[in-house]
Structures are given as C-alpha cells and as structure tokens.
Design an enzyme around this catalytic site. Structure first.
Site, short mmCIF file in Angstrom:
data_model
loop_
_atom_site.label_atom_id
_atom_site.label_comp_id
_atom_site.label_asym_id
_atom_site.label_seq_id
_atom_site.Cartn_x
_atom_site.Cartn_y
_atom_site.Cartn_z
N VAL A 298 14.72 -5.38 -5.72
CA VAL A 298 14.18 -4.05 -6.02
C VAL A 298 13.59 -4.00 -7.41
CG1 VAL A 298 14.78 -1.62 -6.28
CG2 VAL A 298 15.73 -2.95 -4.40
N ALA A 299 14.27 -4.67 -8.36
CA ALA A 299 13.79 -4.66 -9.73
C ALA A 299 12.53 -5.52 -9.88
CB ALA A 299 14.88 -5.18 -10.66
N ILE A 301 10.16 -6.53 -7.50
CA ILE A 301 8.94 -6.14 -6.78
C ILE A 301 8.50 -4.76 -7.25
CG2 ILE A 301 7.95 -5.65 -4.52
CD1 ILE A 301 10.00 -7.59 -3.33
N GLU A 303 7.45 -1.98 -6.35
CA GLU A 303 7.11 -1.16 -5.18
C GLU A 303 6.59 0.22 -5.57
OE1 GLU A 303 11.16 -0.12 -6.45
OE2 GLU A 303 10.17 -2.02 -6.01
N ASP A 345 -31.93 12.50 -16.14
CA ASP A 345 -32.98 13.50 -16.07
C ASP A 345 -33.16 14.12 -17.45
OD1 ASP A 345 -34.89 15.17 -15.06
OD2 ASP A 345 -33.48 16.58 -14.16
N ASP A 661 -29.96 16.73 -9.66
CA ASP A 661 -29.51 18.09 -9.37
C ASP A 661 -30.08 18.65 -8.07
OD1 ASP A 661 -32.13 18.41 -10.10
OD2 ASP A 661 -31.73 19.63 -11.88
N ASP A 665 -32.62 14.50 -4.75
CA ASP A 665 -31.97 13.48 -5.58
C ASP A 665 -30.80 12.83 -4.86
OD1 ASP A 665 -33.65 13.89 -7.76
OD2 ASP A 665 -32.44 15.55 -8.50
N GLU A 730 13.21 -10.27 -15.87
CA GLU A 730 14.47 -10.01 -15.16
C GLU A 730 14.76 -11.11 -14.15
OE1 GLU A 730 13.96 -6.14 -13.48
OE2 GLU A 730 13.38 -5.26 -15.41
N ASN A 755 15.74 -1.53 -14.52
CA ASN A 755 14.52 -1.22 -13.77
C ASN A 755 14.13 0.25 -13.95
OD1 ASN A 755 12.41 -1.86 -11.94
ND2 ASN A 755 13.56 -0.89 -10.29
N THR A 758 13.21 0.90 -18.05
CA THR A 758 12.00 0.27 -18.57
C THR A 758 10.78 0.51 -17.70
OG1 THR A 758 12.57 -1.80 -17.45
CG2 THR A 758 13.31 -1.53 -19.72
N ASP A 759 10.94 0.77 -16.40
CA ASP A 759 9.79 1.09 -15.54
C ASP A 759 9.53 2.59 -15.50
OD1 ASP A 759 9.76 -1.53 -15.08
OD2 ASP A 759 10.03 -1.46 -12.92
#
Length: 932
Positions: A298-299, A301, A303, A345, A661, A665, A730, A755, A758-759
C-alpha cells in the site's frame, strides 16, 4: 374546465412552456404570451415571470456525487486489501493492530476523498465560469441578460455564432441557418423561415423550420424570435431527462499516470514477495509478515496519485481562472507549457476593443467626432468648429445607415457605457447617439425587410428597409472599403449623386489607406433607394440576398474608428519573447492598420512586411512555409487561411495557440494545439471549440496562462518525483533489512503512518507551489517529454536509495550500539519520516531557486514533523504504533543521518552548479582554440 396556457416546471427545476407554441398562428401565440412583437416584454413582467417559473436551466444531476467519490475510495483494490489485513489481524487476536489499521484506512480514504472532492468542485465551478448571455428586447430596448434569466414571452435576437438559449418561435428571419446536429443528428444546417400558420406535423428538431431549439447554434444569418419554452420544458431538457449522466473522462495525463502506476505494481509485488519470503524464512510470524507485506504494498504503490494529480490540476486551473483564463479541458494544461507560437487576433486581444468613431469623411467633406469609448457624449467638428450633423444630409444618411445596417447597441451598466453585441456596430450606434439619433426609434420607423449577413468572404453586410415613403425601400451596406467600392456605381457629394469614375475610386482608396496607416480601422458605407417589390425574398439563400442587395450602390463615406492598444500588451509580448514564444498577428483588418498597431506595441517594425490573405491563397504550401519564419503580420486573412496557417506551423514542429472569436474561427481553433476563445466578444461556437477561454479578451492573459501552465506541469513532475522517491526509499528499507538478515525495521502501522504523513500535506504542498523565478526565461518543453524525462527517473532511484540506505543504516547502528529492537524501529521510523521531509524541503528550495522554501511547504513540513513527534513521544500513541522514547544519543544519530543527507544533497547541488559553470566557460574557450 379552462386549460392552463402556461405550464410551470415542478419545484425541483426551472422553466415553463406555452401550450401549442410550435403550431399556433403567430397573432394568437403573441396574445397568449402577452408580449409585443417589437417591444417585447415589460422588464417588470419579465422579472415576475422569472420568479414564478424559475430560471431557464436544466435540472441538476440528482446523483449523490459525494457518496460516489467516497465509495470509489473505499472500493479501491489497495484499500480492500488493507481491510482484509485488518480482518486477518482481528481473527488472529491482534485487536489493537486491527483497530489501528482501520483508523489508518479511514484517514487514507478521507484524504483521497477530500482531494477528489476538491477537484470535482473546482471542475464544476469552472464548467459554470460564465453564464451564457442572450440578447433580448424588453420595453423596446435591446438588452443583454444571462441566459438563465430568459422567460417565456421574451423577444430573442439571434445572429450567426450564437448558441440558442431556449426554444423560440421565429418572427423574423434573414438567411438564418441553424446547426441542429446536437439534437437531430443531421449534420447539414437547417434553413429557418417564418411560418405564420404551421402544419400539424412541423414539430421537433430537423422538421420545424420555424422554431429555434435550445442547445443548437446559428451558423448564418440573423433573426428575431419569441421564447416559447425554457429550462426543463425545452427540447434539450426533454432529451436530458432521458439520458443518464455519463462519467467524466480521464485526461491524457491521468492515463499516463495510471500506466506508470501499473508498471510500478510489478516491481512492488516482486519486492513484497521477497520481504515476506525472507521474513518467514528467518522465523518471523507469517501473519505479522503478511501484515507488513500488505502495508508495504500500500505504501509503495502510489494508488492515490491520479486523484492527487487531478486535485493539483483543478486547483491550478482555479488559480488560472483568477488570472482571467478558464481552461475548459484539463489536458490543455500540459499543452500550455509547450506553446511556441501565439497566433493572436488584433481587435480586442491586442487592443482594448473600445471602438470609437473619430472621423467620418467623403467627397462631401469631413468631420471629427469627440468622445471616448462607448459613451454617447461628444460632438461633431469641421475645421475646429462645431457642426450639426443632422443638418448635413449625406452625413445624416450615413449615420442612419450605420445604425440600421447592424444589430449592436450601447447600454449604461454599473456606472459605465458598454457595448451590446458587436463592438464595431456599437461604435456606429454611439456616433449616431452623439448626433441625436435614437437607435430604437430608427429601428421602429425603418423595418428591416431583407438582410444579407456579414460573411468573411464578402467582408460586408447589407439590409433592405422600408422607408417612410410607401412602396419605397432603402438598401444600406457597410464593410471593408474595397469590398463596398466594388458594389458601388455612384458617389454622393454636396451636389448630389455622380457616377463613380476611376479617379474618384482611386482617391477614396488612397484616403482609406492613409487612415489605416494611422492605426485606424476604416469602414465604408453605401446606400441606394429601390422599390419594395424589388427587394429579394428574405427566405432566400445568403448568396441570392447578397447578389440582389449589394449592387448599384451609392458611396456615402468612410468611417474611421480608433481602438487603442491595451496598456499592458507591449510588456506581455516582451515576456513571451523572453520565454521563447513567438507572437504572430493574424487579423482581418487592413494591412496598414495591422502594421501601425504592431509597431505601437513593439511586435514589429514600422516597415515590417505584411502578408495578405489573397496572397496566401496564391501561394503553395512550400512557398507559404518559407514566409512563416520571417513574417509576423498577416492581414485580411479569411478563416480558411487561418486554419491553413495553423496547419503549416504545426507541420514545422511548432505548438500553436490560436485566438478567435467568431463562428468562422472555430475550424482554426480546433486545428490549433491550444484554441483560445474570447470570453467577452467571442461567440458560443468559438468558446465551444476552444480549450482556453479568456475572460478579459486580453493577449497578456494568454502569456499569464502559459506561465501558469508551465508552473503546473513543473509541480506535477515535482509531485511525482517526490512520491516515487519516497516510496522507493520505503521499499528499499524493508527489502534491504530482509536481504541482510536484520529484524523487520518497521511495523505495519509504522509503514502506513509514514505513507499517510509524507504522502499527505508535504506532497500536496509541492503540487501547489507558485511559478518559480525564471520559469518564463527558459524555452518551452517538448510535448513528447514524459514525466520522468530530464533525469527524473535517475533522481527517483538516487533519492530513494539515499532515503532507504540511510534509514537502514540508522536502524543497524542503533542495534549495534546496544539499543533495543523497539528503539531501533522507532529510530528507523523517525529517520524515514525526517529524511522524506528534508527531501520535500530540498525540492521547495530548488523550486524557489535557492531561496527560502515557500510558506505552504514549510508549514506542511512542520505539521508533519509535529505529528511524528506525537507518535514517538506521546505515551497514549506509543503502544498503538510500537514506538518508544529515544535516548539523546539515538536522537543524535537520527538527526545526524537527516542532516548528513541534506548536506550531501546541498554539496551535490553546489558541485553540480560549479561543474556546470566550469563547462560553460570551457566550451567557448575550446571553440576559440579550434578556430585558431
């Protein structure tokens, strides 16, 4: 029982409808709607209907978006895996671990939910960045109101390029064609005509040629219609009720991130398998190692990376909106940082678009007009003396034609006069007001019988109006001087009308070029009298209308308008030049006007060559490509040549931003890498085709958007590098300990906490950093560049190795110095967090070009450090996370590791900078040596 004529929408949605709106005879329809075909609704009655029936809006989605976002977080594979680990711990009697894992899961889910929710809210807010406008007649006055305030009975004015805001029954139509493919599936535009008494089967899109439907787009001509259905009662509302809400598609960047995450899964699975197998082989409890392995997965990857990136993108886009730029597609942010050419323009983008008629002249003489902007205050002067413009018949006729040959107006709002509709037409109306002419009265007296709308190919428009003499009509035309002169057979002076000879035609052209060379926009006005029976059928095609109206005209005079350059545009062009972004002017104006304005804003020299549209048409692609490198001014450019210009620039490898505009265009805006539409003067078609919309129609905003785009992409790369390097650290910590035969350095909950901390705040703060100094002094990045280009992959591996090995070294050293396993794990836990926070500060330091870290990053690091201190020192949390108080010597070891890594990073940066400067000095010296 009497049938209700107006149906009101239920309370959950706005809108109303009139029974039989498509099939009633027009007099009966107007009677039921209690409205007037010329003056429209009374403003007080319109407000009352809006309060009674509700706004002209479709019902909002009834889905529980918040719950869906939360469920998406809960049902992610990694979250379910972690919940399974918690259930396993509970089953094995590790209740404390199970509850702690559950708490971590809740925190992770909430963090992901908050990020996704903020992104969703930002995107929704941007989707409603500007309420669409509609021009209506209320109380005899042309006013512009938000489309949501339209009510049944409103008198709606429609021109080419307008998106139809509500279902409406036509009262007048002049070569009007509407593209209804969004409702009917038919790609060909549908001609619209007035039908006083429709047939019973003439209903629905594609069949009802006398009805305008909400959500469709006018592509040619103009018209006037009465609103018969609004909101959920419109045809668009009926279809919307039948269609389920589609999920929002991912951006290309999200797909790239998902692909990156999938590639990381294989590496993570291998590492986790090794950690689990080695731990079990060393005699560690299998269920404990299972928890550690799952937590490590989990830490490791990322996700939550796509959700976090989406949040960073959305917040960045909000920041861009505060700088008056709205990004309609998140993927456009990537492209903004790559832009190498801006095709801009002139009118309204490089200039203020505050058109003011300053001079009118013809063979009969000339007058100067005072005043500025759209305020109708000012006077007429000839040779310095005030004159009565209505006392000069030719001038009065010209001013009257300027009002009737158009649909613009001026209005007083919020203490200032503003244009309603096209600014050039508003300027003509303003000049007429200064002369004492009231536009609403003129339009009431001179009813339009036929109209040939403006087209880029003809560069003129014309109308046939009923005069005050029964049976007599007057044809009036305005447009580019050469286009109007081509349709003129006579000119009118003080002595009456005379045949247009070659000499007089040359004098008029010379005067128009002289005015244009002074930076003025020049229009010509012409007219002729005709029998009403000679006018074409208003239902004819635009070609037939133009051919019948625009012939045998009498030239009345030239109108010179001044549109001052924007005060900040010169500095913005210089900023773009320093950022290695080239600016090219692409305008439909006279070449002399383009050159004069370009010289005034520093875009080009006064003798700069100007390439004209008809010259471009005669060139082959190879010849035109040869001109692109040295020509920056393109004038009289029709829409097809704009698109060709974009195509050739892109073939040369440029990333092109194209402004526009008008409805014509749209092809060029779609062809460009970044289509930039005008939010004020632009048509709905242009805004739908564009990926960026300017709320202020200002060129400087494009340069600001490029700066923001570069900064956002830099932040994304910084965010990705940080997360992947921390995750690598990690993984290496756990993998290294297993391979060296050391005890497990971190528990499952410690890994999860690292995790989370820091994430969380530091990583998100890195995604919100302001543009770094110097971001607009470097060349654009290549659009093929990946997120891990420019050494990012090497940095991730290097920094991850430093973090992992330093953490492992602190763990082993603590054990070697006689510390307990609990102390060693706590030391490794603290070291891992501090090392990652130090890395975050270094990235912020680098982003600020060696200044102090941005406050948002410094604050997030302090909060994260405080949370670390609480986990280590607070007795209530120590049993939960398996931490223990550390003696001063171990803290010194942890601090030495973090400071040592920071010192090595700084030394590496210093050495790299010294090496770069040395190489920069050596290369010229070596080159001189070779030359000698």
């Amino acid at each position: 029982m009497r049938r209700r004529r107006l149906q009101r929408q239920p309370t959950h949605a706005g809108g109303a409808a009139v029974d039989g709106g498509e099939s009633l005879a027009l007099p009966e329809l107007l009677r039921r709607l209690r409205t007037d075909a010329h003056t429209g609704l009374d403003p007080h009655e319109a407000r009352a209907r809006l309060l009674r029936d509700g706004p002209n809006e479709l019902p909002a989605s009834t889905g529980a978006v918040g719950w869906r976002l939360l469920w998406d977080q809960i049902r992610s594979f990694m979250t379910l895996l972690l919940l399974g680990a918690g259930a396993l711990a509970w089953g094995l009697g590790e209740v404390a671990d199970a509850l702690a894992i559950l708490a971590i899961v809740v925190l992770n889910v909430l963090l992901g939910f908050v990020q996704e929710h903020r992104a969703e809210q930002a995107i929704r807010a941007l989707a409603q960045w500007r309420a669409p406008k509609a021009r209506v007649v209320r109380g005899g006055q042309v006013v512009e109101v938000p489309a949501g305030e339209l009510v049944v009975g409103d008198l709606l004015l429609v021109e080419a390029g307008d998106r139809i805001p509500a279902d409406a029954r036509l009262l007048e139509a002049y070569a009007l064609q509407v593209e209804e493919s969004a409702l009917s599936g038919e790609s060909a535009p549908v001609p619209k005509v007035v039908v006083p008494m429709p047939a019973p089967d003439e209903t629905g899109p594609g069949r009802a040629g006398h009805v305008l439907f909400a959500g469709t787009t006018a592509v040619a001509g103009s018209g006037r219609a009465v609103v018969i259905r609004t909101g959920a009662h419109s045809e668009l509302g009926r279809i919307a009720a039948m269609v389920s809400e589609a999920p929002r598609p991912d951006s290309p960047l999200q797909h790239a991130l998902d692909h990156l995450a999938r590639r990381l899964v294989a590496v993570c699975v291998l590492a986790v398998t090794v950690v689990f197998a080695v731990g079990v082989a060393q005699g560690q409890p299998w269920y404990g190692m299972l928890l550690v392995s799952i937590s490590l997965a989990v830490a490791a990857i990322p996700e939550g990376l796509p959700a976090a990136i989406t949040a960073a993108l959305a917040l960045g886009v909000q920041r861009m909106s505060r700088r008056r730029a709205v990004v309609r597609q998140l993927s456009a942010i990537e492209t903004l940082g790559c832009a190498t050419v801006i095709c801009s323009d002139k009118t309204g983008t490089l200039t203020l678009n505050e058109m003011t008629v300053v001079r009118i002249e013809g063979p009969w003489g000339a007058v100067e007009i005072s005043g500025q902007g759209f305020s109708p205050s000012g006077g007429f002067f000839a040779d310095g003396q005030a004159v009565d413009p209505l006392g000069r018949p030719v001038l009065a006729r010209l001013l009257r034609a300027g009002v009737l040959c158009g649909h613009g107006d001026v209005a007083h709002r919020s203490g200032r006069w503003v244009a309603v509709g096209d600014p050039t037409e508003a300027a003509l109306v303003c000049a007429a007001r200064k002369a004492g002419l009231e536009p609403s009265r003129l339009r009431g007296r001179y009813r339009v019988l036929a109209e040939a709308p403006f087209e880029a190919g003809r560069r003129r428009m014309s109308v046939g109006v009923a005069s005050e003499v029964p049976g007599v009509a007057e044809v009036m035309a305005k447009g580019a001087p050469d286009a109007i002169l081509a349709a003129c057979a006579r000119w009118q002076g003080t002595a009456g009308e005379q045949r247009m000879g070659r000499a007089e035609r040359a004098r008029i052209v010379q005067r128009a070029e002289h005015l244009a060379a002074d930076g003025l926009r020049v229009l010509a006005v012409a007219a002729r009298r005709a029998a009403v029976t000679d006018l074409p059928d208003p239902r004819s095609s635009p070609e037939v209308l133009a051919a019948a109206l625009e012939r045998d005209l009498t030239f009345l005079g030239l109108v010179a308008l001044r549109d001052p350059p924007r005060p900040d545009v010169a500095a913005a062009i210089e900023r773009a030049r320093r950022a290695h972004v080239r600016t090219v002017m692409v305008t439909g104006d006279h070449p002399a006007t383009a050159r004069a304005v370009a010289a005034a804003i520093g875009l080009a020299r006064e003798d700069e060559p100007v390439l004209i549209g008809r010259e471009m048409e005669r060139m082959s692609d190879e010849e035109l490509e040869g001109q692109l490198g040295r020509c920056r001014l393109f004038a009289r450019v029709p829409p097809d040549q704009k698109r060709r210009l974009v195509q050739l620039l892109r073939q040369e490898g440029h990333v092109v931003a194209m402004t526009g505009d008008g409805i014509n265009d749209a092809p060029a805006l779609k062809e460009a890498d970044i289509g930039v539409a005008m939010g004020i003067a632009g048509t709905d078609v242009a805004r739908q085709a564009a990926s960026l919309v300017l709320l202020d129609d200002n060129y400087a905003t494009i340069v600001d958007a490029i700066e923001e785009g570069r900064a956002i992409y830099d932040n994304i790369r910084r965010f990705v590098r940080y997360l992947l390097a921390c995750n690598t650290g990690e993984m290496l910590t756990m993998l290294g300990a297993s391979l060296l035969g050391l005890p497990v350095p971190l528990t499952a909950l410690q890994i999860l906490w690292v995790n989370l901390v820091t994430d969380g705040l530091p990583a998100l703060a890195l995604g919100l950093l302001p543009p770094a100094r110097g971001v607009m002094q470097r060349p654009p990045r290549s659009r093929q560049e990946g997120l891990l280009a420019r050494g990012a992959g090497e940095e991730i591996v290097a920094q991850g190795t430093v973090i992992g090995m330093s953490t492992l070294l602190v763990f082993a050293a603590t054990l070697a110095l006689g510390g307990s396993q609990a102390q060693a794990r706590t030391a490794a836990f603290a070291s891992l967090v501090l090392l990652q926070l130090v890395y975050a500060l270094k990235m912020g330091y680098d982003a600020g070009r060696h200044g102090l870290p941005p406050p948002v990053l410094a604050g997030s690091v302090l909060i994260s450090a405080g949370l670390l201190g609480a986990v280590v020192a607070w007795p209530a949390l120590q049993p939960l996370f398996g931490t223990t108080p550390l003696p001063a010597g171990v803290w010194a070891l942890v601090a030495a590791g973090s400071v040592g890594v920071a010192a090595m990073q700084s030394l590496g940066d210093w050495g790299g900078a010294r090496a770069s400067r040395l190489v920069a000095r050596l290369i010229p010296a070596l080159s001189r040596g070779r030359a000698s």
